[in-house]
Write an enzyme that holds these catalytic residues in place. Structure first.
Site, PDB file in Angstrom:
ATOM      1  N   ASP A 228       1.657 -41.700  24.054  1.00 36.18           N
ATOM      2  CA  ASP A 228       2.696 -40.792  23.527  1.00 36.18           C
ATOM      3  C   ASP A 228       2.188 -39.364  23.347  1.00 36.18           C
ATOM      4  O   ASP A 228       2.894 -38.505  22.829  1.00 36.18           O
ATOM      5  CB  ASP A 228       3.238 -41.335  22.202  1.00 36.18           C
ATOM      6  CG  ASP A 228       2.150 -41.444  21.131  1.00 36.18           C
ATOM      7  OD1 ASP A 228       0.987 -41.079  21.422  1.00 36.18           O
ATOM      8  OD2 ASP A 228       2.471 -41.876  20.007  1.00 36.18           O
TER       9      ASP A 228
ATOM     10  N   ASP B 119     -13.431  -7.028  29.124  1.00 39.80           N
ATOM     11  CA  ASP B 119     -12.368  -7.309  28.153  1.00 39.80           C
ATOM     12  C   ASP B 119     -12.717  -8.586  27.401  1.00 39.80           C
ATOM     13  O   ASP B 119     -13.554  -9.373  27.849  1.00 39.80           O
ATOM     14  CB  ASP B 119     -11.026  -7.462  28.889  1.00 39.80           C
ATOM     15  CG  ASP B 119      -9.844  -7.055  28.013  1.00 39.80           C
ATOM     16  OD1 ASP B 119     -10.038  -6.817  26.809  1.00 39.80           O
ATOM     17  OD2 ASP B 119      -8.707  -6.986  28.540  1.00 39.80           O
TER      18      ASP B 119
ATOM     19  N   ARG C  83       1.954  -1.640  25.081  1.00 45.74           N
ATOM     20  CA  ARG C  83       2.719  -2.860  25.372  1.00 45.74           C
ATOM     21  C   ARG C  83       4.085  -2.814  24.690  1.00 45.74           C
ATOM     22  O   ARG C  83       4.179  -2.457  23.523  1.00 45.74           O
ATOM     23  CB  ARG C  83       1.931  -4.082  24.859  1.00 45.74           C
ATOM     24  CG  ARG C  83       2.569  -5.423  25.206  1.00 45.74           C
ATOM     25  CD  ARG C  83       1.765  -6.577  24.646  1.00 45.74           C
ATOM     26  NE  ARG C  83       0.440  -6.714  25.208  1.00 45.74           N
ATOM     27  CZ  ARG C  83       0.170  -7.387  26.341  1.00 45.74           C
ATOM     28  NH1 ARG C  83       1.133  -7.982  27.006  1.00 45.74           N
ATOM     29  NH2 ARG C  83      -1.065  -7.466  26.787  1.00 45.74           N
TER      30      ARG C  83
ATOM     31  N   GLY D  74      -4.100 -11.890  33.945  1.00 52.74           N
ATOM     32  CA  GLY D  74      -4.845 -11.022  34.871  1.00 52.74           C
ATOM     33  C   GLY D  74      -4.188  -9.667  35.079  1.00 52.74           C
ATOM     34  O   GLY D  74      -4.764  -8.790  35.718  1.00 52.74           O
ATOM     35  N   GLY D  75      -3.002  -9.479  34.507  1.00 51.80           N
ATOM     36  CA  GLY D  75      -2.267  -8.222  34.716  1.00 51.80           C
ATOM     37  C   GLY D  75      -3.058  -6.992  34.294  1.00 51.80           C
ATOM     38  O   GLY D  75      -3.042  -5.959  34.983  1.00 51.80           O
ATOM     39  N   THR D  76      -3.758  -7.104  33.166  1.00 46.21           N
ATOM     40  CA  THR D  76      -4.519  -5.952  32.655  1.00 46.21           C
ATOM     41  C   THR D  76      -5.628  -5.565  33.635  1.00 46.21           C
ATOM     42  O   THR D  76      -5.821  -4.379  33.938  1.00 46.21           O
ATOM     43  CB  THR D  76      -5.145  -6.309  31.278  1.00 46.21           C
ATOM     44  OG1 THR D  76      -4.077  -6.663  30.392  1.00 46.21           O
ATOM     45  CG2 THR D  76      -5.946  -5.168  30.707  1.00 46.21           C
TER      46      THR D  76
ATOM     47  N   LYS E 244      -3.650   1.578  27.095  1.00 46.19           N
ATOM     48  CA  LYS E 244      -2.658   0.539  27.429  1.00 46.19           C
ATOM     49  C   LYS E 244      -1.637   0.459  26.302  1.00 46.19           C
ATOM     50  O   LYS E 244      -2.011   0.349  25.137  1.00 46.19           O
ATOM     51  CB  LYS E 244      -3.379  -0.806  27.600  1.00 46.19           C
ATOM     52  CG  LYS E 244      -2.466  -1.945  28.015  1.00 46.19           C
ATOM     53  CD  LYS E 244      -3.266  -3.192  28.401  1.00 46.19           C
ATOM     54  CE  LYS E 244      -3.509  -4.102  27.239  1.00 46.19           C
ATOM     55  NZ  LYS E 244      -4.093  -5.404  27.601  1.00 46.19           N
TER      56      LYS E 244
HETATM   57  C1  R5P Z   1      -5.201  -7.855  24.781  1.00 41.99           C
HETATM   58  O1  R5P Z   1      -5.188  -6.750  24.271  1.00 41.99           O
HETATM   59  C2  R5P Z   1      -6.449  -8.493  25.294  1.00 41.99           C
HETATM   60  O2  R5P Z   1      -7.582  -7.781  24.936  1.00 41.99           O
HETATM   61  C3  R5P Z   1      -6.420  -8.640  26.817  1.00 41.99           C
HETATM   62  O3  R5P Z   1      -6.473  -7.364  27.405  1.00 41.99           O
HETATM   63  C4  R5P Z   1      -5.165  -9.332  27.245  1.00 41.99           C
HETATM   64  O4  R5P Z   1      -5.002 -10.526  26.532  1.00 41.99           O
HETATM   65  C5  R5P Z   1      -5.221  -9.640  28.735  1.00 41.99           C
HETATM   66  O5  R5P Z   1      -4.023 -10.242  29.100  1.00 41.99           O
HETATM   67  P1  R5P Z   1      -3.572 -10.293  30.617  1.00 41.99           P
HETATM   68  O6  R5P Z   1      -4.705 -10.859  31.401  1.00 41.99           O
HETATM   69  O7  R5P Z   1      -2.367 -11.202  30.601  1.00 41.99           O
HETATM   70  O8  R5P Z   1      -3.233  -8.913  31.027  1.00 41.99           O
END
Ligand code: R5P
Length: 292
Positions: free
Chosen positions: A34, A217, A192, A223-225, A190
């Protein structure tokens, strides 16, 4: 001290045992049909201080948090005198504020849950914001794996590379890497949108023309950042681009997208075991546990 090897971090726990000389206690675990978790400590902890090594990265981060709580409860019921949770990646650490009206602070809820389960102390690695720890109901500490990651790049021949943080808040990471690499350091900006999650990245006064740049980081999620940062670095004429992160969650096709954006190598740690976990946290954790 004894090391309890949580199901999510068995290899790391074994390495910590080997490096500290502290006995390793295996954990028998299974998931019932479960979906509920079962755990049993396969060793004696009566009167012992124990460190439970259990990362809480995806997949199954909620289940891994519950396993951690169950191991702490089992340790206390087995007579452990003190329980330290060693949680290299602490899930929910990014929800450390009420960003929008109606939200809670998930990471504080998790900490209270762990306290109730019997955890006396927490050790984590590069938590998203160190300020979070001040609100926890037990002594907590975050270690930094950035010097180890920077040393990895030095061994690969990238001494004096430029250390770039993808946002100003992570500039401390770039500075720690710079102290080891010996090159320059800088950051992108950056912002958001809290409703859509969309980010905008910009570079002001960044001069990386012809340089080897390592983007550093704490977390890579989608991976977008990193993809955005790599695009800016290409436009600015960087010669080589690498990327180092502590927690390489690499959700979906993140790894492919980052490599496709021209990043030559992704380096992460075993806080998230997987294809990029090339740096072990065992020396960092072992040193800290031995010092206690
Ligand atoms: C956020 O400020 C964290 O330090 C990372 O930059 C973030 O979590 C990366 O997220 P993603 O890979 O989705 O861009």
């Amino acid at each position: 001290m004894k090391i309890i090897a949580g199901p999510a971090s068995k290899e790391l726990a074994q390495a910590v045992s080997a490096q500290t000389g502290f006995q390793n206690i295996p954990v028998i675990s299974k998931i019932f049909p479960d979906g509920e978790s079962y755990i049993r400590l396969d060793g004696n902890v009566q009167g012992e201080e124990v460190a439970i090594v259990q990362t809480t990265c995806p997949p199954m981060q909620d289940g891994r948090l519950f396993q951690l709580a169950f191991m702490a409860d089992a340790a206390k019921r087995g007579g452990a005198s003190k329980v330290t949770a060693v949680v290299p990646y602490l899930a929910y650490a990014r929800q450390d504020k009420m960003f929008l009206l109606g939200e809670g602070i998930s990471v504080e809820t998790i900490a209270r849950m762990l306290r109730a389960a019997g955890i006396d102390q927490l050790l984590t690695v590069n938590i998203h914001s160190e300020l979070t720890l001040a609100q926890f109901p037990f002594p907590s500490k975050t270690l930094s794996a950035i010097p180890l990651i920077a040393e990895y790049f030095i061994k690969k021949g990238h001494k004096s590379a430029y250390a770039l943080s993808p946002d100003k808040g992570a500039m401390y990471i770039a500075k720690q890497a710079k102290a080891v690499l010996g090159g320059d350091a800088g950051h992108l900006n950056k912002t958001r949108d809290r409703y859509t999650g969309q980010t905008i990245q910009t570079a002001e006064g960044l001069n990386v023309e012809g340089q080897t740049v390592i983007i550093l980081d704490d977390i890579i999620s989608t991976g977008g950042t990193i993809v955005g940062a790599a695009k800016i670095l290409r436009e600015k004429g960087a010669k080589h681009v690498f990327c180092g992160c502590v927690h390489g969650l690499l959700i979906g096709d993140a790894e492919k997208r980052i490599l496709g954006a021209g990043v030559e190598e992704i380096v992460g740690t075993d806080s998230v075991p997987g294809s990029v976990s090339k740096v072990s946290l065992a020396p960092l954790i072992s040193q800290e546990l031995k010092a206690q």
